[in-house]
Structures are given as C-alpha cells and as structure tokens.
Design a protein around this motif. Structure first.
Motif, mmCIF file in Angstrom:
data_model
loop_
_atom_site.group_PDB
_atom_site.id
_atom_site.type_symbol
_atom_site.label_atom_id
_atom_site.label_comp_id
_atom_site.label_asym_id
_atom_site.label_seq_id
_atom_site.Cartn_x
_atom_site.Cartn_y
_atom_site.Cartn_z
ATOM 1 N N ALA B 297 0.829 -1.201 0.000
ATOM 2 C CA ALA B 297 0.000 0.000 0.000
ATOM 3 C C ALA B 297 0.863 1.250 0.000
ATOM 4 O O ALA B 297 0.522 2.250 -0.645
ATOM 5 C CB ALA B 297 -0.934 -0.011 1.210
ATOM 6 N N LYS B 300 1.811 2.508 -3.441
ATOM 7 C CA LYS B 300 0.786 2.875 -4.419
ATOM 8 C C LYS B 300 0.467 4.360 -4.319
ATOM 9 O O LYS B 300 0.084 4.854 -3.248
ATOM 10 C CB LYS B 300 -0.494 2.063 -4.179
ATOM 11 C CG LYS B 300 -0.313 0.575 -4.345
ATOM 12 C CD LYS B 300 -0.084 0.203 -5.790
ATOM 13 C CE LYS B 300 0.226 -1.276 -5.901
ATOM 14 N NZ LYS B 300 0.692 -1.668 -7.235
ATOM 15 N N ASP B 301 0.582 5.022 -5.412
ATOM 16 C CA ASP B 301 0.222 6.437 -5.421
ATOM 17 C C ASP B 301 -1.243 6.614 -5.799
ATOM 18 O O ASP B 301 -1.896 7.571 -5.411
ATOM 19 C CB ASP B 301 1.119 7.203 -6.398
ATOM 20 C CG ASP B 301 0.953 8.704 -6.223
ATOM 21 O OD1 ASP B 301 0.784 9.141 -5.065
ATOM 22 O OD2 ASP B 301 0.965 9.432 -7.233
ATOM 23 N N ARG B 306 -4.259 2.108 -3.352
ATOM 24 C CA ARG B 306 -3.758 2.086 -1.981
ATOM 25 C C ARG B 306 -4.841 1.569 -1.038
ATOM 26 O O ARG B 306 -4.584 0.742 -0.161
ATOM 27 C CB ARG B 306 -3.323 3.499 -1.582
ATOM 28 C CG ARG B 306 -2.662 3.518 -0.230
ATOM 29 C CD ARG B 306 -2.142 4.887 0.115
ATOM 30 N NE ARG B 306 -0.919 5.229 -0.608
ATOM 31 C CZ ARG B 306 -0.140 6.270 -0.287
ATOM 32 N NH1 ARG B 306 -0.448 7.040 0.735
ATOM 33 N NH2 ARG B 306 0.941 6.540 -0.987
ATOM 34 N N TYR B 309 -5.161 -2.244 -1.288
ATOM 35 C CA TYR B 309 -4.183 -3.019 -0.517
ATOM 36 C C TYR B 309 -4.437 -2.894 0.972
ATOM 37 O O TYR B 309 -4.232 -3.834 1.734
ATOM 38 C CB TYR B 309 -2.765 -2.647 -0.914
ATOM 39 C CG TYR B 309 -2.337 -3.429 -2.121
ATOM 40 C CD1 TYR B 309 -1.901 -4.740 -1.974
ATOM 41 C CD2 TYR B 309 -2.440 -2.906 -3.405
ATOM 42 C CE1 TYR B 309 -1.555 -5.497 -3.075
ATOM 43 C CE2 TYR B 309 -2.107 -3.658 -4.507
ATOM 44 C CZ TYR B 309 -1.655 -4.959 -4.342
ATOM 45 O OH TYR B 309 -1.326 -5.710 -5.429
ATOM 46 N N SER B 310 -4.907 -1.717 1.380
ATOM 47 C CA SER B 310 -5.299 -1.579 2.769
ATOM 48 C C SER B 310 -6.379 -2.606 3.109
ATOM 49 O O SER B 310 -6.338 -3.274 4.144
ATOM 50 C CB SER B 310 -5.811 -0.167 3.006
ATOM 51 O OG SER B 310 -6.617 -0.133 4.141
ATOM 52 N N TYR B 428 0.561 5.149 5.786
ATOM 53 C CA TYR B 428 0.038 5.271 4.409
ATOM 54 C C TYR B 428 -1.397 5.791 4.334
ATOM 55 O O TYR B 428 -1.852 6.185 3.278
ATOM 56 C CB TYR B 428 0.194 3.960 3.625
ATOM 57 C CG TYR B 428 -0.685 2.800 4.041
ATOM 58 C CD1 TYR B 428 -1.992 2.714 3.585
ATOM 59 C CD2 TYR B 428 -0.201 1.785 4.844
ATOM 60 C CE1 TYR B 428 -2.784 1.637 3.945
ATOM 61 C CE2 TYR B 428 -0.980 0.718 5.207
ATOM 62 C CZ TYR B 428 -2.282 0.649 4.756
ATOM 63 O OH TYR B 428 -3.071 -0.398 5.105
#
Lengths: 494, 488, 126, 184
Positions: B297, B300-301, B306, B309-310, B428
């Motif tokens: 995560a 990942k921009d 993001r 993945y979280s 993140y």
C-alpha cells in the motif's frame, strides 16, 4: 392403446417420416414434424412414469415371444434416455422451422425433416429395444440419416465431414456386428436378457472377451470416445444448426446408453469390471479426453467447433463416471447424460440464432452481439455457465456427483483434474463472452443490420436454458431417476 | 411479521427491486433511483425487525428447496449472519444515495444495468449472510461473484476487460478448484453441511486432514483475499467508485471473511481447531498478508489502489481472528467486519468524491485539497482513524479484541504484527488527510480551485463517518450479539 | 489338426475382414474406401453364414421327411445386413459425387490440403 | 465335396481381396469387388443359405457394382499412390486381426450340429413353423414373422439412404441450373 406405447414410441416417427417426405410446402412438413416430436415426447413421459411406478416393461413385437421374436424392454435406464432424446427432439424441431429455412433450400426441406424424423426414430429404436441385432438395424437408420443431416450443411466441408463420419460410423457398426456374431455363436440368442443369462452360465471362453472388445470399440467409435473421436468435430461444425443441436445432444448419449446396456445387462458388471478390467481401460481414456479436448477447445476460432471439442471433453466426464463402476459413479454419468444434453442443445441453439442473423460463428462474428442480440447471448452465457458447472445450473449437479464418486475412490488427482478442466471450460466460454460484450460491433452496414433473433428461435432456446436452471435448482427428480437407473444397471436392490 | 417471512423477503425484495429498476429504465431515472432506495430501506427495515428476536435467542429456520438430495437451500439466522446482513443492508442505503450523486455527477453510461446488478448482488449477500448450511453459502457466494462481474467491468473498456478477467478468473478458479472440493470433502466425511455450533468435523478428520481442509477453505474463499489469492481485488479497481465501495466494504470481501469466520465457528468449531492446531499456520499466513499488504500500500500512489491493498490487509485481521480460534479472536474478527465496513466505505466515498469533484486519482495530487473539500477530508480522516484502530472510532474495539486474542493464543509474534501494522496504517492512510489539510496546496490546484462533491455524496460520507464514531461510544449492542456467537 | 480344419472358415474370414478393414483405413481414394468397406462387411456376412452351417445339413426349406436344416436365423440376419450395407454404399457414393463437384477431387489427402489452405486463407484475412 | 468347394472359394476370395487391395485402376477394383460378391454368393450356397446367396449376387454383384461404376464415371478412376505412411493402419489391422483370431479360436467348431446356435432359439423356428406359418421356406417365414420388425427396419434403412441420396443428388442437378441460395 397404452399397452402399445413402447412400439408406438418408435413406429410413430417412422411412419411419420414416410408421410413427411410427401408433404408440401415446407411449412406443412415442419408443422407435421413438430407434432410428431411432441407426440413422441408425450409417449416418452408416459413410459417413464409407468416404469417408475410399475417397474420394467416388456413388449413383444408382433406378439412373438422373446427370445424368438424381438422384445422391447424398458427399464428406468432406457426410459430416461428415451426422455432425453425425445425432449431434445421436441424442443429442437420447433426451433428448426425458421433456422432450417435459412440454411436449407426450400424444395429440400420436407426431405430434410424426413431425415430428421428418421434419425429420431433410429435413436429411439436403439434405446428401446431388447434385441442386439435390432440395435444394429436401428443404429444404421439413425446413422444414415445423421450422415445426410450433416451433409446438408452449407459449406462444402459438410460433405467431407459427412463422408468421414460415414466411413468411421460404418466401421463402428461393423465392429458391433462382429461382436454380436461372436456372442451369438456361443449363446445362440440375440435377446439381451437371454444373452445376459446365458453368458453368466458360460464357462471361460476366449470368444466372449473378444466380443466384448469389439462391441466396446465399435460403440466407442459412435460415442467418439478418445482416440476414436476424429470424425466428430467437423461433423458438428458443418451440420445445419438445428441438426447439430439435435445430434450433439442425443447421438452420443444413445451411444453411451448402448455401452451401459452391453456392459451391465449383457456382459454383467462383474465380467465387465472384474474380468475385463474395464475401469482401467476407460479411466485413462476419459481423463485424456477431458483434458486434451478441453485444451483444444480453447484454441478454436470456430465457435461451433469449439463446442464440438467441448462435447468430446464432456463425453470424457460421462465415461469417467461409468469407468468408476460404482452406484455414485454411474449416477453421475447418467445424470450428466441428461444435463449435458440440455446444456449443449441450448448452446448450439444459441449459436444457431447467431448464424441466423450474422451468418458466421467465427469468434469475430460475435463482436458486439451482447448489445445487438442480448437475449441470444444471455442464453449462451447461462448455458455456458452450466457447462462450466456454476451452482444453480445442471452442470453443477453433474460435477458434484462426479467429484463425489471420484472422492469415494480416494482419487484426489482425478477430482483435481475434473475441477481444473471446469476452469478450462470457463476459459473457452469466456472467449465468446468477451467477444460479445467487450468488443464493439463492426461499424459496417451488415453488422448494423444485425438484430435479435426471432422469437421462434429464442423461445425454444430459452426453454432449454430454463431447464438448465430449473434442474440445477431442484435436481431431486433427475438425481432420483439417475440413481435408480444406476442401481438397476448394477443390480442393487432398492 | 414472522422472522421467517422477514428472511425470505430480505432476499426477495432486492430481486423485486432489480425488476422494478429494469422496468423504469434510463428514461425514468428518478423513479428508478426511488425503486433502489425503497428496496434498500425495506431490506434494512426487515433485518432490523429480526435483530431483537435474534438477540433474544430466536434462530428462524427455513428450507427453500433441495437441489441435491440431502442438500437443501436452507436459511438460518444467527448472530454472525445478522451482523453481516445489518452491515450490508444499511450500507446499501448509503451506497445508493452516494451512487446517485456519483453516477450522475460522473455521467456514467448504463446506469440501469448498474443498479440492477447492484440489487442482485445485495440479494446474494443476504443469501450468504442467512445461509443455514455450507452448500447454501457456497451457492450464493458464486451468485455474488457472477452478479458483481458486470459491475466491475461496467465501463466495458480494455482496462475493464482485463480487470474483469482477473476478477472473475481468480474468484471462480479458487472457488471451483479449492472451495468446492472442500465443501464436497466436508460433505463426504461429515455427512452433513449444516452450520452447527461447535462444528461438525470433530472426530471425523485427522489433524493433518483438518489442516489441509482448512487450507482449502482459507485459500478457496478467494473473496477473503488472503495472499496469494488477493490479486483480484486491485484488479477490480477499474470499477466505478460505488462498486469499489460495495466490493471492499460491504458485499464481496465481507462475504469472504464472513464465510471463513462461519466455517471456523460452525463447521470446524473453535475447540476442534484449537485441539488439532490446524489453524495456527493460517494465522501466520494472515499475519504475513497483513504486513505485506501494508507495505505494498505504501508504494501505491493511486488512491483506490492504496485503499485496495489496505483492504487486503484489514481482511486478514478478520481471518487472523478466525484462525486464532479463541473467543477474543472471534469477537474481534466479527466486530472488525462492522468496523472496517464503515471505515473503509467512508474512505472510498472520499476517493470517489475527490474523483467527481476534482478529477484526481493520485495521492500525490491531494496536497492542500482538504481546505477546499473540508467535509470530504474530515470524513476521510475519521475513516482512516477507524481503519488504523485509533479512538474515537469503532476500529479501536475490534483491534483491541484481536490483540487480546493473540495474547490468549500465546502468539506474541502475531501481536507484534498487529502493532506494526497499525504503525504502517498511520504511515500510508492517515498521512493523506494530514497532507490534504496542512501541506501547501499544489500550484495547479490553486489555479483551478475545486469545490465539494454533490450533496448526496456528502450525505453518504457524513453518515458512514458518524457511524464509525458512534460505534466507538456505543459498541455494546454489537458486542452482545458477537458474544452470543462465541458462547453458543 | 481337427481344430485347424474345424475353424478353417473362421481363419480365412478373419483374414478377409482385415483385408477390407485395411483398405478402409489406409486408402485415400474415397471410392476405394467404400469398396474396402463393402469387402469388410461381406466378410462379416461370410462369418455369420459359416456359423449357421451344419455339416450334412440342407437349406432351411421344409421338406417332408426327416432332414437336418442349417440355421435359418443367420440367413435372416444377413439378408437384413446386406441391404443395410448397400444402403450405406449408395449414400457414400452420393457423397463422393458431390465431394468431387465441390473439391474437384475425391482423394482424402488432396482434400485435406485444400481445407488447410482454406483455413490458412481465413486466418490470413483476420 | 462341399468341403472342397468351401476351401477353394475361400482361397479365391482371399486372392481376389489381395488383388483388389493392390490394384490402382478403380474400374478393375470395382469389377473385382463384384467378383468378390459373386464368390461369396457361391460360398453362401454351399453353406445352405440360398436366399442370402441370391440377395448377395443381386445386390452385391448387381446393384453395388452398377452404382460404383456410375460413380467412377463421374469422379475418375485412377487411384493416386498414397504418400501417407501406412504403418499405423497396418498396426491397427494386425492388432485387430490378432485379437479376432484369438476370439475365433473358441467359436464352436464349424458345422457341428451341437453348437449353441443350433440348440437354442432356432429349433423352435424349425419345429413350430409348419404349425404357426404355412411357408416352407423358414428364412422367409422368420423374416416375415418373428423378426419382421428387423425387416421393417431394413426397409427404413433403404428409405433413409434414399432420402439422403435424393437430397444430395437432387441438390446437385438444381444447383447447376441456378445459384439461388436458400432463405433469401
């Protein structure tokens, strides 16, 4: 009247075929054929009901007692197969009306339906009879008319496909005749039950195993069991749509039935599985068929041929169930006879709709059809999901029983293969879905004119789709009948 | 209304709603959206009427049909399923409100199809939640996969096709190749697939076999996105944002972890799992997934990626809770279904709001945007806090119980994983609202200032964010329900 | 010796059958294939009729007085089979005639080559 | 005497068959297949099956040969030298033949009246035929009575083939006249 249902089951379409040849115009011949197919269907339903309620029916043709005369003998197994064949007939013939007019020259249509009815007659005759030589006669009726139906395809490939089918089919039939002759030489009878009785009393002879081998190979040719399948893909791919839908859903099913009848009623399960070690021969062939044919299907550009290869894989599933030789295995196999007939007929009928409007069944021809022919493609998707074995469709029920049967034997790798090949089915169905829903339609005028198929094609197709879902949600009837058929074959008392 | 009727209606009403939506069509968009909202409200109401009865100990049962002899499509409502259905039905209302704003604000095509499949998916979710046996759960699980597929590929573009291929391929592959054999195997050894408190496998499986079977379930239920079967989730990010919200907060992923919880409690039984130690290895797999997903995560921009993945990491919290196989673990896992649902949906709503209002998708483009979209970013902050597990949000409780679970199981390493993961979450997730409010705005944003998203979107976000906070102060009703699961 | 002589018919019949079968599966000219099929089937007929023969018997046409009749049933079966065989041949020949019109040849190898070329052309056009 | 004729005819059949395999002029092949039919008809006579012999010579020698010659006239009569390797067909045939020989070994000996096929089913035809049906030729009688259903099936096979031939060849004649496509 009801006492004569067994013979009417075959004689009605037979006589009707002769009448049909004389009917003009084409529409009348078609309507007549539809009527016949429905009558045949009703008779099959009545017969199945009678068998389920009252047990095996024996009918002596012309009143000549078996084993001297020819006997029709109907138990749960062939009553079920009769129902499968006649159901497909009763759905495909109404569908044929418009489809055939598009694909066959008008003046040939009455004869086309004649061949169609003869094919139906032959398949029903093979299924219902209790006499091995009578099997051969009706096998040839169905075969010759099937060659004709295949040859009526529009492309010239249909002719060679039909010729190759004719040669392989005749070789198969001749093998069967040799097998029957060998059996006859040591028993003196042609009646199946009588044969079973006399074979079980026979002391060891080398003739019987050889007869067994010839019959198995001969029927396997008709069945298109790997590696005897080479005739099938082109035959299915080039035949007219309605003919493909009918043949694909019935012909190989009846061949499976013949196999079952010979293995279990004539030779007996003990001989077939213990002496001849049938399981060890069929199992590897079935597994290779399942895997290799699924793989080949993925790479086809002609969708009809893709489904033909898929059929070969599905035949592998059926044979796998049989090769296990247990009640569950046979139940799975017999269940899949019905289930596969329903899904394949639906799929080929959906393809027929595409041919009707687009004229081609190459994968590119499907571009944008999700929008232009939403109902046709929806039918294809649902039947395709059934082929993959998604829950709430009949395909799932088949797969469930097949895996259960395999697990009972502790054959983990086989179960894994069955599941893996389901995913391969997903891949080849998926290619069509992707073409239909994710590729924009071509922009030329021809493509713009493509509309949804007429209701006369859609309704029969969707009837089968609904059957696929209905018996996927409530499979008690089919499972019960298949289970009883399996028990009848294995001689397990209920 | 009898509870049984409520159960049936909760499954049927979304389908009726789907038909109604289809009948209204694109021409009568307002009526169509009304149909969606009305169905959603009815379903939520129905589930609410069930709540006191289930809390009072009632277990309404119902058999719908019998596809296979001995294997009915049967429903039985118990606390875990009730919680899941409450989450799903309440969030359907909120997501519908949000969708109206989003789909119109974004001028999406084929909106009718969108709402139809959305409703069908909700029906499938209800089926999963109320499933009375493993077979029923499996069937609705598959229906859910298929009905969400058109949602994922909504745009019909090449990217959507690719994403859809991974989505369907992976979910169907795992379910056919692993989940289905596990179901059949269970049926074969236990002779039943009913969900029974205490499980049905005790005494019929050797420890080794139990471990393999559990593995088939954990990886076969691909919707739970335990690595390495998580790839479908980022792939599904091509979908419109409300779909992402549905997939990641409400329907799909939760159906996965719910199934795993349910199987641990009602098929294996926690005692059996502890006795044979079958689940320990998968607790570690879940722990590994938590850390790896958090690390990915970071890289990942793209905001939605993001968040995806979280989600993968957060789902493994719940799987971890189930695999700990003690009461704290189960309570923590079950509560996290709810906490994560409200937290994550808030975050996705925020992402969608930013997309609609500011047409931005990358995290690095968000500096200073909080000052122009304060409501959005405030809600986003609350969601991020809940996901991280910090007060004053509900996520605090579920993480607390999960931590207790690791202690009770004597797994200090897993406790450390949870702690570390929370730190990563701050790194993140929380950093996004922080920069949005306090970092200097980027020049391009100053040149073209943006305003808040349309009102329905804001309403939806405020509701879910408030619930996240509310769950911190009033966790008791939820806690009581969850406790019934472990005490039964 | 007894065994060899007693089965002489069958040994030869197997040879004849396999001869026909070999023609069917090894030749490429379609008419020759059909000839092979007919030889194959005729040999099977000989097998059946051999089964039915009784040494010292007569044809099963009833006469007054004692007599040993050879088996009538094999004759019955083979009468049917002959007709089936000619029907197959006729249909096969009709197909051959049409194939000749469509492809300009009735050699399986040449037809294979034509079909491969067709397929390649279609793939090329994609 | 009969035995001698039997042995001789079978030997001739084998020779005819081999010649037929080797020859590549298909007119000759077809003529040989006619001779093959004729020889087998002779064999049928020696084996007490005059009805079969008659039918075989009419159908096998007569109809079949005429049809084949007719077809050859249309499609050309020279067989190419095949390029396809024949190892696989040969292997298949040898294997099949070996299996068949193995099975034939236990077929009851030729001509023995005690063989099962003479003991079961047929005795009734021979014994009761005079009472049940008043036709002296038992073969025709069985065809028309006990197994009349097969006979009906056989007629149907002919009909099916007829339908097929008609569909195939009638289509050919018309297609030459106009290129009308179906369903337009």
């Amino acid at each position: 009247m009801t006492a004569h249902l067994p013979v009417l089951q075959v004689v009605i379409p037979l006589m009707a075929a002769a009448v049909c040849a004389a009917l003009r115009p084409a529409r009348v011949a078609w309507a007549f054929a539809v009527l016949v197919s429905w009558t045949v269907f009703v008779i099959a339903v009545l017969l199945l009901r009678e068998v389920l309620a009252g047990g095996t029916i024996s009918y002596e043709i012309g009143g000549w007692a078996a084993p001297w005369g020819i006997e029709y003998r109907i138990d749960v197994v062939n009553a079920f197969v009769l129902l499968i064949v006649s159901t497909v007939g009763a759905v495909v013939l109404p569908y044929a009306g418009d489809s055939v007019e598009r694909e066959i020259r008008r003046d040939q249509i009455p004869l086309f339906y004649t061949a169609f009815l003869l094919c139906l007659t032959g398949l029903l005759g093979i299924t219902i009879t209790g006499d091995v030589f009578n099997v051969f006669v009706f096998l040839e009726i169905s075969s010759l008319s099937t060659y004709t139906l295949v040859a009526m395809g529009r492309e010239r490939g249909a002719l060679t496909a039909a010729f190759r089918y004719l040669v392989m089919g005749s070789v198969g039939a001749t093998f069967i005749v040799i097998g029957i002759g060998l059996l006859y030489s040591v028993t003196g009878t042609l009646n199946m039950v009588d044969l079973g009785l006399r074979l079980s009393e026979l002391t060891a002879t080398r003739t019987v195993p050889v007869a067994f081998a010839f019959l198995t190979v001969g029927i396997s040719l008709k069945l298109a069991l790997f590696p005897l399948h080479l005739w099938l893909p082109n035959a299915y791919a080039y035949a007219p749509s309605a003919a493909t839908a009918f043949i694909a859903a019935t012909a190989t099913k009846v061949a499976v039935y013949m196999l079952l009848r010979f293995f279990f009623t004539v030779f007996g399960a003990t001989f077939s599985f213990d002496t001849m070690q049938l399981g060890f021969v069929l199992l590897p062939l079935a597994l290779v068929a399942i895997f290799s044919m699924s793989l080949v299907a993925i790479f086809q550009v002609n969708v009809k041929r893709m489904l033909a290869y898929s059929s070969l894989a599905q035949i592998g599933y059926i044979t796998l169930g049989i090769s296990i030789g247990t009640v569950t295995g046979l139940t799975a196999g017999i269940l899949h006879l019905f289930n596969h007939a329903m899904m394949k007929a639906a799929l080929f009928m959906a393809l027929g709709c595409v041919i009707y409007r687009v004229g081609s069944i190459r994968i590119e021809a499907f571009h944008g059809l999700g929008k232009r022919m939403p109902l046709t493609m929806a039918a294809f998707v649902v039947a395709g999901l059934s082929l993959v074995g998604v829950p709430l469709t009949v395909g799932f029920i088949s797969k469930w029983y097949l895996i259960l049967a395999v697990l009972e034997q502790g054959w983990w790798p086989v179960a894994a293969l069955v599941l893996f090949t389901s995913l391969m089915a997903l891949v080849y169905i998926w290619r069509v879905v992707e073409a239909a829903y994710f590729h924009p339609s071509p922009t030329d005028e021809v493509a713009a004119a493509v509309r949804e198929a007429p209701l006369s094609l859609l309704i029969p197709t969707w009837i089968l789709v609904v059957v696929n879902v209905y018996f996927g949600v409530d499979a008690t009837l089919t499972v019960e009948v298949a289970g009883r058929a399996a028990e009848a074959l294995l001689g397990v008392p209920r | 209304m009898s509870p049984v009727t409520a159960v049936v209606l909760a499954i049927v009403v979304p389908l009726v709603g789907a038909v109604a939506i289809g009948l209204m069509g694109e021409e009568r968009a307002n009526l169509r959206e009304t149909a969606t909202l009305v169905s959603a409200a009815i379903v939520f109401g129905l589930v609410l009427t069930l709540t006191p009865q289930i809390a009072g100990g009632a277990r309404p049962e119902l058999v719908l049909g019998e596809p296979l002899p001995g294997l009915p499509i049967a429903f039985e409502v118990e606390p875990l399923g009730l919680i899941f259905s409450l989450v799903a039905s309440s969030l359907w209302i909120v997501t519908s409100i949000y969708s109206i704003g989003y789909m119109r604000g974004h001028h999406e095509e084929n909106q009718t199809r969108f709402y139809i499949f959305f409703a069908i998916a909700i029906s499938a979710v209800m089926g999963v939640a109320f499933a009375g046996n493993l077979f029923t759960l499996f069937v609705f699980y598959e229906v859910l996969t298929l009905s969400t597929f058109p949602l994922v590929t909504h745009h019909g573009t090449e990217a959507a096709k690719r994403g859809g291929r991974v989505y369907l391929g992976l979910l169907l592959a795992t379910s056919i190749f692993l989940f289905l054999p596990a179901v059949i195997w269970t049926w074969y050894v236990a002779g039943t697939l009913d969900f029974v408190p205490g499980g049905i496998l005790d005494g019929v499986l050797s420890p080794a076999a139990a471990t393999i079977l559990l593995g088939l379930f954990v990886f076969g239920i691909g919707k739970a996105a335990v690595m390495p079967v998580h790839r479908w989730l980022p792939a599904a990010m091509v979908a419109p944002t409300p779909v992402s919200a549905l997939l990641h907060a409400v329907a799909v992923v939760k159906a996965g972890v719910f199934a795993i919880l349910k199987i641990s409690v009602y098929i294996f039984g926690t005692t059996f799992l502890q006795d044979v130690g079958a689940s320990q290895i998968f607790a570690y797999v879940a722990g590994a997934t938590i850390l790896l997903a958090s690390l990915v995560a970071f890289t990942k921009d793209n905001l939605k990626a993001r968040l995806a993945y979280s989600t993968i990491g957060q789902l493994s919290y719940i799987v971890l809770g189930a695999m700990l196989a003690n009461s704290y673990g189960i309570v923590g896992g079950a509560m996290h279904i709810v906490m994560h649902a409200f937290g994550k949906i808030t975050l996705f709503f925020g992402a969608g709001a930013i997309l609609v209002a500011a047409h931005r998708t990358q995290v690095s483009q968000l500096d200073g945007i909080g000052r122009m979209m304060p409501v959005t970013m405030a809600a986003f902050l609350i969601g991020a806090l809940s996901i991280t597990g910090l007060p004053p949000t509900g996520g605090t409780w579920s993480k607390w119980y999960l931590a207790l679970g690791t202690l009770e199981a004597g797994e200090p390493i897993l406790l450390a994983v949870l702690m570390l993961s929370s730190l990563l979450n701050i790194g993140y997730l929380l950093v996004i609202p922080a920069r949005a409010f306090f970092a200097p705005a980027d020049p391009e944003l100053l040149a073209h200032p943006v305003r808040e998203a349309p009102m329905p979107i804001l309403i939806a976000m405020v509701i879910t964010a408030s619930v996240s906070i509310g769950l911190f102060f009033f966790p008791d009703p939820l806690f009581d329900l969850v406790r019934m699961v472990v005490e039964s | 010796m007894e065994f060899l002589v007693g089965h002489y018919n069958y040994w030869v019949v197997v040879f004849l059958m396999m001869l026909g079968f070999y023609v069917v599966i090894s030749r490429t000219h379609m008419v020759k294939v059909l000839v092979g099929l007919s030889v194959f089937q005729t040999s099977v007929f000989i097998f059946y009729i051999s089964l039915g023969k009784i040494r010292g018997g007569t044809a099963p046409i009833l006469i007054d007085g004692p007599a040993v009749y050879s088996n009538p049933l094999t004759s019955v079966l083979i009468l049917t089979a002959i007709v089936v065989s000619i029907a197959t041949t006729a249909l096969g020949l009709a197909l051959v005639v049409r194939i000749n019109e469509a492809y300009g040849t009735v050699d399986e190898e040449e037809i294979d080559a034509i079909e491969r070329a067709d397929e390649a052309a279609v793939l090329e056009a994609r | 005497m009969t035995e001698f004729v039997d042995v001789a005819l079978l030997a001739l059949l084998a020779v005819t068959g081999l010649a037929l395999l080797k020859l590549r002029n298909l007119f000759a092949v077809v003529i040989l297949s006619g001779i093959y039919s004729l020889l087998s008809a002779g064999l049928f006579v020696t084996m007490d099956a005059p009805d079969v012999a008659f039918t075989e010579s009419a159908v096998g020698l007569g109809v079949s040969t005429v049809l084949m010659l007719g077809a050859l006239a249309l499609v050309g009569h020279e067989e190419k030298k095949p390029t396809r390797p024949r190892v696989l067909p040969l292997a298949v045939v040898i294997l099949t033949g070996a299996i068949l020989l193995y099975g034939m070994a236990d077929v009851p000996p030729f001509g023995d009246p005690n063989n099962p096929i003479h003991q079961h089913v047929t005795p009734r035809y021979l014994e009761e035929m005079p009472e049940e049906i008043e036709v002296p030729n038992v073969v025709s009688a069985v065809l028309a009575s006990y197994r009349s259903y097969d006979t009906m099936g056989e007629t149907t096979v002919i009909f099916a083939a007829g339908v097929g031939v008609l569909l195939l060849l009638a289509g050919r004649r018309r297609r030459g006249q106009d290129e009308e496509e179906p369903g337009e």
